[in-house]
Design a protein around this motif. Structure first.
Motif, PDB file in Angstrom:
ATOM      1  N   VAL A 210      61.239 -13.453  42.486  1.00 51.55           N
ATOM      2  CA  VAL A 210      60.018 -13.449  41.681  1.00 51.55           C
ATOM      3  C   VAL A 210      59.885 -14.762  40.909  1.00 51.55           C
ATOM      4  O   VAL A 210      58.807 -15.337  40.819  1.00 51.55           O
ATOM      5  CB  VAL A 210      59.997 -12.231  40.732  1.00 51.55           C
ATOM      6  N   ALA A 211      61.024 -15.247  40.389  1.00 46.08           N
ATOM      7  CA  ALA A 211      60.963 -16.485  39.610  1.00 46.08           C
ATOM      8  C   ALA A 211      60.465 -17.646  40.476  1.00 46.08           C
ATOM      9  O   ALA A 211      59.654 -18.452  40.043  1.00 46.08           O
ATOM     10  CB  ALA A 211      62.335 -16.817  39.033  1.00 46.08           C
ATOM     11  N   THR A 212      60.951 -17.703  41.717  1.00 48.39           N
ATOM     12  CA  THR A 212      60.522 -18.793  42.606  1.00 48.39           C
ATOM     13  C   THR A 212      59.033 -18.709  42.879  1.00 48.39           C
ATOM     14  O   THR A 212      58.318 -19.710  42.798  1.00 48.39           O
ATOM     15  CB  THR A 212      61.294 -18.724  43.949  1.00 48.39           C
ATOM     16  N   SER A 213      58.566 -17.484  43.178  1.00 45.56           N
ATOM     17  CA  SER A 213      57.131 -17.329  43.454  1.00 45.56           C
ATOM     18  C   SER A 213      56.319 -17.681  42.214  1.00 45.56           C
ATOM     19  O   SER A 213      55.261 -18.299  42.309  1.00 45.56           O
ATOM     20  CB  SER A 213      56.800 -15.895  43.854  1.00 45.56           C
ATOM     21  N   THR A 214      56.814 -17.276  41.039  1.00 47.24           N
ATOM     22  CA  THR A 214      56.079 -17.575  39.811  1.00 47.24           C
ATOM     23  C   THR A 214      55.951 -19.082  39.640  1.00 47.24           C
ATOM     24  O   THR A 214      54.876 -19.594  39.327  1.00 47.24           O
ATOM     25  CB  THR A 214      56.817 -16.988  38.585  1.00 47.24           C
ATOM     26  N   GLN A 215      57.044 -19.782  39.888  1.00 45.31           N
ATOM     27  CA  GLN A 215      57.025 -21.239  39.717  1.00 45.31           C
ATOM     28  C   GLN A 215      56.023 -21.878  40.674  1.00 45.31           C
ATOM     29  O   GLN A 215      55.263 -22.758  40.277  1.00 45.31           O
ATOM     30  CB  GLN A 215      58.414 -21.786  39.989  1.00 45.31           C
ATOM     31  N   LYS A 216      56.016 -21.390  41.910  1.00 46.56           N
ATOM     32  CA  LYS A 216      55.091 -21.943  42.904  1.00 46.56           C
ATOM     33  C   LYS A 216      53.649 -21.695  42.482  1.00 46.56           C
ATOM     34  O   LYS A 216      52.799 -22.575  42.542  1.00 46.56           O
ATOM     35  CB  LYS A 216      55.326 -21.272  44.256  1.00 46.56           C
ATOM     36  N   THR A 217      53.388 -20.441  42.060  1.00 45.88           N
ATOM     37  CA  THR A 217      52.026 -20.090  41.664  1.00 45.88           C
ATOM     38  C   THR A 217      51.587 -20.918  40.467  1.00 45.88           C
ATOM     39  O   THR A 217      50.448 -21.381  40.397  1.00 45.88           O
ATOM     40  CB  THR A 217      51.940 -18.583  41.323  1.00 45.88           C
ATOM     41  N   LEU A 218      52.513 -21.110  39.543  1.00 45.90           N
ATOM     42  CA  LEU A 218      52.203 -21.905  38.354  1.00 45.90           C
ATOM     43  C   LEU A 218      51.844 -23.333  38.756  1.00 45.90           C
ATOM     44  O   LEU A 218      50.883 -23.917  38.245  1.00 45.90           O
ATOM     45  CB  LEU A 218      53.429 -21.902  37.439  1.00 45.90           C
ATOM     46  N   ALA A 219      52.597 -23.885  39.715  1.00 43.88           N
ATOM     47  CA  ALA A 219      52.325 -25.256  40.183  1.00 43.88           C
ATOM     48  C   ALA A 219      50.950 -25.317  40.853  1.00 43.88           C
ATOM     49  O   ALA A 219      50.191 -26.259  40.631  1.00 43.88           O
ATOM     50  CB  ALA A 219      53.403 -25.695  41.151  1.00 43.88           C
ATOM     51  N   ASP A 220      50.633 -24.281  41.641  1.00 41.58           N
ATOM     52  CA  ASP A 220      49.327 -24.255  42.299  1.00 41.58           C
ATOM     53  C   ASP A 220      48.204 -24.207  41.276  1.00 41.58           C
ATOM     54  O   ASP A 220      47.189 -24.882  41.403  1.00 41.58           O
ATOM     55  CB  ASP A 220      49.205 -23.030  43.224  1.00 41.58           C
ATOM     56  N   LEU A 221      48.452 -23.368  40.257  1.00 42.93           N
ATOM     57  CA  LEU A 221      47.425 -23.202  39.226  1.00 42.93           C
ATOM     58  C   LEU A 221      47.213 -24.528  38.477  1.00 42.93           C
ATOM     59  O   LEU A 221      46.080 -24.936  38.220  1.00 42.93           O
ATOM     60  CB  LEU A 221      47.885 -22.104  38.254  1.00 42.93           C
ATOM     61  N   LEU A 260      53.039 -11.448  39.077  1.00 42.83           N
ATOM     62  CA  LEU A 260      54.426 -11.917  39.190  1.00 42.83           C
ATOM     63  C   LEU A 260      55.128 -11.886  37.837  1.00 42.83           C
ATOM     64  O   LEU A 260      56.292 -11.510  37.731  1.00 42.83           O
ATOM     65  CB  LEU A 260      54.435 -13.345  39.737  1.00 42.83           C
ATOM     66  N   GLN A 261      54.378 -12.260  36.797  1.00 44.86           N
ATOM     67  CA  GLN A 261      55.000 -12.285  35.472  1.00 44.86           C
ATOM     68  C   GLN A 261      55.356 -10.881  35.003  1.00 44.86           C
ATOM     69  O   GLN A 261      56.388 -10.670  34.379  1.00 44.86           O
ATOM     70  CB  GLN A 261      54.074 -12.986  34.474  1.00 44.86           C
ATOM     71  N   ILE A 262      54.476  -9.917  35.343  1.00 46.24           N
ATOM     72  CA  ILE A 262      54.784  -8.529  34.972  1.00 46.24           C
ATOM     73  C   ILE A 262      56.062  -8.094  35.681  1.00 46.24           C
ATOM     74  O   ILE A 262      56.969  -7.507  35.083  1.00 46.24           O
ATOM     75  CB  ILE A 262      53.606  -7.592  35.326  1.00 46.24           C
ATOM     76  N   ARG A 263      56.148  -8.441  36.968  1.00 41.44           N
ATOM     77  CA  ARG A 263      57.344  -8.060  37.718  1.00 41.44           C
ATOM     78  C   ARG A 263      58.582  -8.716  37.141  1.00 41.44           C
ATOM     79  O   ARG A 263      59.635  -8.093  37.019  1.00 41.44           O
ATOM     80  CB  ARG A 263      57.185  -8.467  39.185  1.00 41.44           C
ATOM     81  N   GLN A 264      58.408  -9.967  36.727  1.00 41.78           N
ATOM     82  CA  GLN A 264      59.546 -10.685  36.162  1.00 41.78           C
ATOM     83  C   GLN A 264      60.038  -9.997  34.885  1.00 41.78           C
ATOM     84  O   GLN A 264      61.233  -9.804  34.693  1.00 41.78           O
ATOM     85  CB  GLN A 264      59.102 -12.119  35.853  1.00 41.78           C
TER      86      GLN A 264
END
Ligand code: ATP
Length: 633
Positions: A210-221, A260-264
């Motif tokens: 989840v952390a990896t996906s969050t980081q990727k999504t954050l970068a995209d955003l 993702l953040q909720i899951r984290q």
């Protein structure tokens, strides 16, 4: 489990490379004394942690309920002993806390300094990267490495490394002490450990994914925000009426991030729930077994102090073990961050000073391209000849510039003319060595540009591009970029020559007026004139001029034209010409078509050839009076 659904656990961080570890250690080497002090402090504080449980045993079994001669051998308090123990129980946490504060201060200092060093090194390295790198990398990506990745690196010392050391000392010292107190009870406590380890590893993996996906999504955003909320992005989305599309795109990514953040958060919570559960049940088991042992022996083999002390020690184990398992992934991600930073630091500069590079001095301004071949990218694999019937002709072009030879004598005005995509801009990129040629040579005053220092090359060449870039700063500072030590008189003279002094004087704070990001508070023509003034101040021997194709009104156009004239005077000028006036003035015109110089000569000479130039002139330039023509591009 833990809300992960059927998502595969496919985001294993890359294994840590020994070379990276060595390099990380080297990064910290300027601070090794401080690191050693921090390490020592951690060992002392973590080690002192076992003293209190031992004191509890002593308090219970000796000071409070020990058999005492004062009480005829019955259990009763031994006050002098109790005072001593209690004093120690207060003093030790106090000392630990004080050491802890110092340790945190030092660790933060080291972490932040290392981060500062890395940021400086990275910025410096990026400044020297070739243009190719910036044309092929997203700005958001570069900024993210500079801000987030370098920032993340800091936590390696302040959090991760400290946690690893402190937890190791805590775990080892606790287990050793437990074994000293009671081997059977220790074995019993450790029996539950495999189950605890297994569960923690599962949670850790889920958390990592989840952390990896969050980081990727954050970068995209971040990337979306940067692209769309810039002036140019805004202009584009507004002019294309794409705002609702952009809003939708942002909303989608934002939604993904929240999920993702909720899951984290939930996964983090389950980790603590797990520790809490084991924290509660293991003492209960120890009490149960102690009860059995004592009842079998018919006496208190395991005394109450020993039990309380033991369970206190035991409770010290779960959190460090749990966090060590988590930390192992954090260590991996920290090293991955270092890897990302090092990856950028290791990127070749490509265009650097040759070992024998000499400064270009007393530049006369002769520019020569000698059988130059150039392409932006190496084609993948061998270049297979493609059949002309199946592919558009453009793709057949092997070289962006193919055997280009041209010479411009000092002080000449050379106009580059040709259809869009012919390679005119590319030619102007090769002179200041924004790219290096693949074959042939570019020479200034007979010096191959690859054998002169980049700094002197930069000093010798001035560029006025179509898109004027002004910093979000005062007019004065924007001008001084051309010559940092220019006097006020020089500044004003340059502004006068560029027909912009009057406008600057009208601004609310004159030369101290801040021009907006990219100078958007000025009109297109004014920005161009400011840029021209900046190059006049720089006073280069060679001028590269990419004439604007965007239409300025006639007055503005005249002002820009007359600003350019003094600039071109007495220096070699290579102009990507879109104005009739420029090509008429030119000493030599080079007609470029599909990466080759197909014709060259003066306007009259070329007209008589009735070739491409004559056709272009007929189609594009003939009707032009003053307004620039954009149809050529
Ligand atoms: P225009 O008048 O439209 O600006 P030009 O004659 O200046 O055209 P160039 O910009 O030099 O043409 O481009 C020549 C060719 O190189 C084009 O086919 C273009 O697509 C390609 N090209 C330009 N810049 C790059 C780049 N950074 N990477 C890859 N290809 C590029």
């Amino acid at each position: 489990m833990f809300g992960m659904g059927a998502r595969p656990l496919d985001e294993d961080p890359r294994p840590i490379k020994p070379a990276t570890v060595r390099r990380v250690v080297r990064t910290f080497s300027p601070y090794k004394k401080k690191v050693a002090v921090v390490g020592l402090a951690i060992v002392i504080t973590a080690g002192l942690g076992v003293v209190n449980p031992l004191l509890i045993i002593a308090v219970f079994d000796k000071a409070l309920f020990g058999a005492n001669s004062n009480c005829a051998g019955q259990p009763c308090p031994n006050l002098p002993l109790l005072y001593r123990y209690v004093a120690l129980m207060i003093a030790i946490p106090l000392v630990t806390s004080i050491i802890g504060i110092g340790q945190t201060y030092l660790a933060n200092q080291v972490g932040l300094r290392v981060m500062q060093d890395l940021r400086n090194a990275l910025y410096r390295h990026l400044q020297e990267m070739p243009l190719r790198f910036f044309t092929t990398t997203r700005t958001g990506e570069i900024q993210s490495r500079l801000a987030n990745d370098v920032g993340g690196v800091q936590s390696v010392v302040t959090d991760t490394a400290s946690t690893v050391l402190s937890n190791t000392v805590t775990i080892v010292s606790t287990i050793v002490t437990m074994l000293i107190i009671s081997i059977p009870l220790t074995i019993l406590s450790l029996l539950l450990l495999p189950l605890f380890l297994w569960l923690t590893v599962r949670v850790g993996k889920a958390r990592r994914v989840v952390a990896t996906s969050t980081q990727k999504t954050l970068a995209d955003l971040t990337s979306i925000t940067e692209e769309t909320l810039s002036v140019s992005g805004m202009l584009l989305s507004k002019s294309f009426g794409r705002q609702s599309f952009e809003i939708g795109r942002f909303r989608e990514e934002n939604e993904r991030l929240t999920g993702l953040q909720i899951r984290q958060t939930m996964i983090g919570r389950s980790f603590f729930a797990l520790i809490g559960f084991f924290f509660s049940i293991t003492p209960a088991l120890v009490y149960l077994v102690a009860g059995w042992v004592n009842s079998n022996h018919g006496s208190a083999v395991i005394q109450s102090g020993m039990l309380v002390g033991f369970t206190t020690l035991q409770s010290r184990l779960f959190f460090p073990i749990g966090s060590m398992l988590q930390v192992s992934t954090e260590v991996q991600s920290s090293f991955a961050l270092f890897d990302r930073v090092f990856e950028y630091l290791d990127m070749e500069h490509e265009i650097v000073d040759a070992p024998d590079a000499e400064p270009l001095v007393n530049v006369r301004g002769r520019v020569e391209l000698d059988h130059v071949r150039f392409r932006y990218e190496e084609p993948p694999g061998d270049l297979v000849p493609i059949s002309p019937e199946t592919v558009p002709t453009e793709q057949l072009r092997e070289w962006t510039l193919d055997d280009v030879s041209l010479t411009i004598e000092p002080g000449q005005l050379a106009a580059l003319v040709g259809p869009s995509g012919a390679g005119k801009t590319t030619i102007t990129y090769l002179v200041p060595r924004l790219y290096d040629v693949q074959a042939g040579a570019v020479r200034i005053d007979d010096h191959d540009v690859r054998h002169v220092t980049l700094e002197s090359l930069g000093d010798a060449i001035g560029v006025v591009t179509q898109e004027t870039y002004l910093f979000h700063d005062t007019v004065r500072r924007n001008l001084l970029y051309g010559k940092p030590d220019a006097t006020l008189e020089e500044l004003e003279a340059a502004a006068r020559a560029a027909n912009i002094h009057g406008k600057i004087s009208e601004l609310p704070e004159g030369y101290d007026t801040v021009v907006g990001e990219r100078g958007y508070k000025l009109s297109g023509g004014e920005k161009q004139r400011l840029a021209i003034a900046r190059v006049i101040l720089k006073d280069p021997s060679i001028l590269i001029l990419d004439e604007a194709t965007s239409s300025l009104d006639t007055t503005s156009e005249r002002l820009v034209q007359s600003a350019l004239e003094p600039l071109m005077q007495g220096r070699t000028t290579i102009a990507i010409a879109h104005r009739l006036s420029t090509i008429l003035q030119a000493d030599v015109i080079f007609v470029i078509d599909r990466g080759r110089v197909v014709e060259q000569g003066t306007h009259e000479e070329l007209l008589t050839k009735s070739g491409l130039y004559a056709r272009l002139y007929e189609q594009q330039f003939q009707d032009q009076v003053i307004e620039p023509d954009s149809s050529l591009r």
